[in-house]
Scaffold this motif. Sequence first.
Motif, PDB file in Angstrom:
ATOM      1  N   TYR A 268       1.169  -1.184  -0.120  1.00 29.41           N
ATOM      2  CA  TYR A 268       0.028   0.512   0.120  1.00 29.41           C
ATOM      3  C   TYR A 268       0.843   1.028   0.199  1.00 29.41           C
ATOM      4  O   TYR A 268       0.592   2.392  -0.482  1.00 29.41           O
ATOM      5  CB  TYR A 268      -1.087  -0.392   1.020  1.00 29.41           C
ATOM      6  N   ILE A 269       1.659   1.249   0.793  1.00 27.33           N
ATOM      7  CA  ILE A 269       2.882   2.614   1.160  1.00 27.33           C
ATOM      8  C   ILE A 269       3.136   2.601  -0.304  1.00 27.33           C
ATOM      9  O   ILE A 269       3.425   4.031  -0.975  1.00 27.33           O
ATOM     10  CB  ILE A 269       4.118   2.201   1.945  1.00 27.33           C
ATOM     11  N   LEU A 270       4.645   1.656  -0.949  1.00 28.33           N
ATOM     12  CA  LEU A 270       4.621   1.534  -2.583  1.00 28.33           C
ATOM     13  C   LEU A 270       3.700   2.346  -3.981  1.00 28.33           C
ATOM     14  O   LEU A 270       4.309   3.085  -4.567  1.00 28.33           O
ATOM     15  CB  LEU A 270       5.380   0.619  -2.768  1.00 28.33           C
ATOM     16  N   PHE A 271       2.318   1.775  -3.910  1.00 22.14           N
ATOM     17  CA  PHE A 271       1.351   2.003  -4.846  1.00 22.14           C
ATOM     18  C   PHE A 271       0.955   3.719  -4.561  1.00 22.14           C
ATOM     19  O   PHE A 271       0.659   4.112  -4.755  1.00 22.14           O
ATOM     20  CB  PHE A 271       0.270   0.708  -4.987  1.00 22.14           C
ATOM     21  N   GLY A 272       1.280   3.843  -3.286  1.00 21.78           N
ATOM     22  CA  GLY A 272       0.631   5.179  -2.706  1.00 21.78           C
ATOM     23  C   GLY A 272       1.695   6.352  -3.692  1.00 21.78           C
ATOM     24  O   GLY A 272       1.228   7.192  -3.672  1.00 21.78           O
ATOM     25  N   PHE A 273       3.514   6.012  -3.430  1.00 18.94           N
ATOM     26  CA  PHE A 273       4.102   6.734  -3.894  1.00 18.94           C
ATOM     27  C   PHE A 273       3.900   6.420  -5.488  1.00 18.94           C
ATOM     28  O   PHE A 273       4.107   7.629  -6.072  1.00 18.94           O
ATOM     29  CB  PHE A 273       5.578   6.444  -3.375  1.00 18.94           C
ATOM     30  N   ILE A 274       3.527   5.766  -6.105  1.00 22.38           N
ATOM     31  CA  ILE A 274       3.598   5.520  -7.182  1.00 22.38           C
ATOM     32  C   ILE A 274       2.395   6.576  -7.872  1.00 22.38           C
ATOM     33  O   ILE A 274       2.448   7.223  -8.875  1.00 22.38           O
ATOM     34  CB  ILE A 274       3.558   4.168  -7.648  1.00 22.38           C
ATOM     35  N   TRP A 275       1.204   6.444  -6.968  1.00 21.24           N
ATOM     36  CA  TRP A 275       0.059   7.036  -7.565  1.00 21.24           C
ATOM     37  C   TRP A 275       0.440   7.891  -7.389  1.00 21.24           C
ATOM     38  O   TRP A 275       0.509   9.132  -8.473  1.00 21.24           O
ATOM     39  CB  TRP A 275      -0.943   6.626  -6.943  1.00 21.24           C
ATOM     40  N   THR A 276       0.916   8.643  -6.512  1.00 22.86           N
ATOM     41  CA  THR A 276       1.840   9.862  -6.288  1.00 22.86           C
ATOM     42  C   THR A 276       2.217  10.483  -7.216  1.00 22.86           C
ATOM     43  O   THR A 276       1.768  11.951  -7.864  1.00 22.86           O
ATOM     44  CB  THR A 276       1.937  10.361  -4.805  1.00 22.86           C
ATOM     45  N   GLY A 277       3.018   9.760  -7.967  1.00 27.41           N
ATOM     46  CA  GLY A 277       4.251  10.359  -8.902  1.00 27.41           C
ATOM     47  C   GLY A 277       3.610  10.936 -10.105  1.00 27.41           C
ATOM     48  O   GLY A 277       3.829  10.797 -10.920  1.00 27.41           O
ATOM     49  N   VAL A 278       2.691   9.173 -10.711  1.00 20.14           N
ATOM     50  CA  VAL A 278       1.989   9.181 -11.687  1.00 20.14           C
ATOM     51  C   VAL A 278       1.096   9.963 -11.732  1.00 20.14           C
ATOM     52  O   VAL A 278       1.483  10.660 -13.045  1.00 20.14           O
ATOM     53  CB  VAL A 278       1.648   7.506 -11.965  1.00 20.14           C
ATOM     54  N   LEU A 279       0.706  10.646 -11.058  1.00 18.52           N
ATOM     55  CA  LEU A 279      -0.675  11.418 -10.859  1.00 18.52           C
ATOM     56  C   LEU A 279      -0.109  12.893 -11.159  1.00 18.52           C
ATOM     57  O   LEU A 279      -0.358  14.036 -11.686  1.00 18.52           O
ATOM     58  CB  LEU A 279      -1.253  11.434 -10.285  1.00 18.52           C
ATOM     59  N   LEU A 280       1.429  13.256 -10.563  1.00 13.72           N
ATOM     60  CA  LEU A 280       1.861  14.346 -10.302  1.00 13.72           C
ATOM     61  C   LEU A 280       2.489  14.631 -12.129  1.00 13.72           C
ATOM     62  O   LEU A 280       2.854  15.696 -12.734  1.00 13.72           O
ATOM     63  CB  LEU A 280       2.954  14.603  -9.558  1.00 13.72           C
ATOM     64  N   TYR A 281       3.167  13.066 -12.535  1.00 10.78           N
ATOM     65  CA  TYR A 281       3.480  14.194 -13.856  1.00 10.78           C
ATOM     66  C   TYR A 281       2.671  13.945 -15.271  1.00 10.78           C
ATOM     67  O   TYR A 281       2.891  14.826 -16.399  1.00 10.78           O
ATOM     68  CB  TYR A 281       4.417  12.147 -14.185  1.00 10.78           C
ATOM     69  N   SER A 282       1.732  13.388 -14.283  1.00 14.19           N
ATOM     70  CA  SER A 282       0.798  12.958 -16.472  1.00 14.19           C
ATOM     71  C   SER A 282      -0.179  14.788 -15.978  1.00 14.19           C
ATOM     72  O   SER A 282      -0.722  14.760 -16.763  1.00 14.19           O
ATOM     73  CB  SER A 282      -0.648  12.028 -15.461  1.00 14.19           C
ATOM     74  N   ILE A 283      -0.496  15.232 -14.466  1.00 22.25           N
ATOM     75  CA  ILE A 283      -1.376  16.391 -14.639  1.00 22.25           C
ATOM     76  C   ILE A 283      -0.455  17.556 -14.745  1.00 22.25           C
ATOM     77  O   ILE A 283      -0.479  18.189 -15.916  1.00 22.25           O
ATOM     78  CB  ILE A 283      -1.857  16.468 -13.205  1.00 22.25           C
ATOM     79  N   VAL A 284       1.255  17.654 -14.619  1.00 22.57           N
ATOM     80  CA  VAL A 284       1.273  18.600 -15.583  1.00 22.57           C
ATOM     81  C   VAL A 284       1.883  18.591 -16.706  1.00 22.57           C
ATOM     82  O   VAL A 284       1.875  19.147 -17.570  1.00 22.57           O
ATOM     83  CB  VAL A 284       3.025  18.961 -14.105  1.00 22.57           C
ATOM     84  N   THR A 285       1.999  16.922 -17.251  1.00 24.95           N
ATOM     85  CA  THR A 285       2.403  17.222 -18.250  1.00 24.95           C
ATOM     86  C   THR A 285       1.157  17.358 -19.785  1.00 24.95           C
ATOM     87  O   THR A 285       1.215  18.156 -20.717  1.00 24.95           O
ATOM     88  CB  THR A 285       2.660  15.787 -18.849  1.00 24.95           C
ATOM     89  N   ALA A 286      -0.010  16.883 -18.385  1.00 22.59           N
ATOM     90  CA  ALA A 286      -1.004  17.146 -19.893  1.00 22.59           C
ATOM     91  C   ALA A 286      -1.402  18.923 -19.545  1.00 22.59           C
ATOM     92  O   ALA A 286      -1.930  19.289 -21.175  1.00 22.59           O
ATOM     93  CB  ALA A 286      -2.426  16.821 -18.710  1.00 22.59           C
TER      94      ALA A 286
END
Length: 307
Positions: A268-286
């Motif tokens: 859960y900890i790792l997926f939480g960090f992954i989702w945070t990183g992916v969401l940050l990257y996707s939103i800023v890129t969009a």
Amino acid sequence: MEKAKQKDYLLTIVCYVVWGFQPLYYAIKPDTDAMFLLTSRILWAGIFVTSIVLLQGRGREIIETFKKKDLMLKHLIPAAIFNFMDWGVYMWAVMNGHILDTSMAYYIAPLAVCYFGVIFYREKVTWQMIAATLIIIAGVFFAGEGFGKSPLVTIALMFSFAAYAAFMKGVEEDSPLCTSIMMILAAPVCLVYIAVFRMGENGMASVDLGMQFFLIGAGIVTVLPILIYASCVKRLPMTIMGFLQYLSPTLGIVCSYLMGESMGKNEYILFGFIWTGVLLYSIVTAIREKKENRAALQEEGQHEENQ
């Protein structure tokens, strides 16, 4: 036009849903040997996609593509190797209870694709790439043993997916044609492998009518989303596609629960960090791409006014 676009969105979502729920299909025959399933899947997928290309009257294109040495040696052959590596690792993982590891890989894979672009095509490193990477690394550090039951599965899938994308970059031929070429390349290897290693109970000897339909279905489930996706992706905004691609690994997590896998605290900890990183990257890129597109349109409008 709007109805056509809505249809494209719907069909694209259907593709990601099919990809995401594929483990449930393979769970129909859970005792099937992973390598026999992989090679049979490739053969039936090849028959299916090549038949479609031929029915479109494009048989000559297949022959002409094989004659393009640079295209074959620099793009399609290495791309095929990494594509089948991805399929092989994924198939083994699904048949051996490591679906969470595959989801983890496909969440991170788009970021890995960006780094391959930086290394091989000298694309620009963006701050959001670095930030997302640091967040994911921090997640691995804090999660400890939560980096998958088999971290090699995650790493292999992430690498093979990114390598495939890198080799396919710049290829002008469409997806159905390229997929057909790759399947034709792999067919002799698959046939020899089955003939030498899978003629017993772990292969051909276990094939009854039900198993045969299952193997044919595996080929269709593999190729049909690729064909539909290829027909829609060129007409949809890449920013939207960037978000939709995470639907598949998310559904993979659902499959993992349905098939008896569980997530502990570290996962859960790792997926939480992954989702945070992916969401940050996707939103800023969009947001960045939207600004760049708006600026390009304004510049084009000013150019037309000056004329």
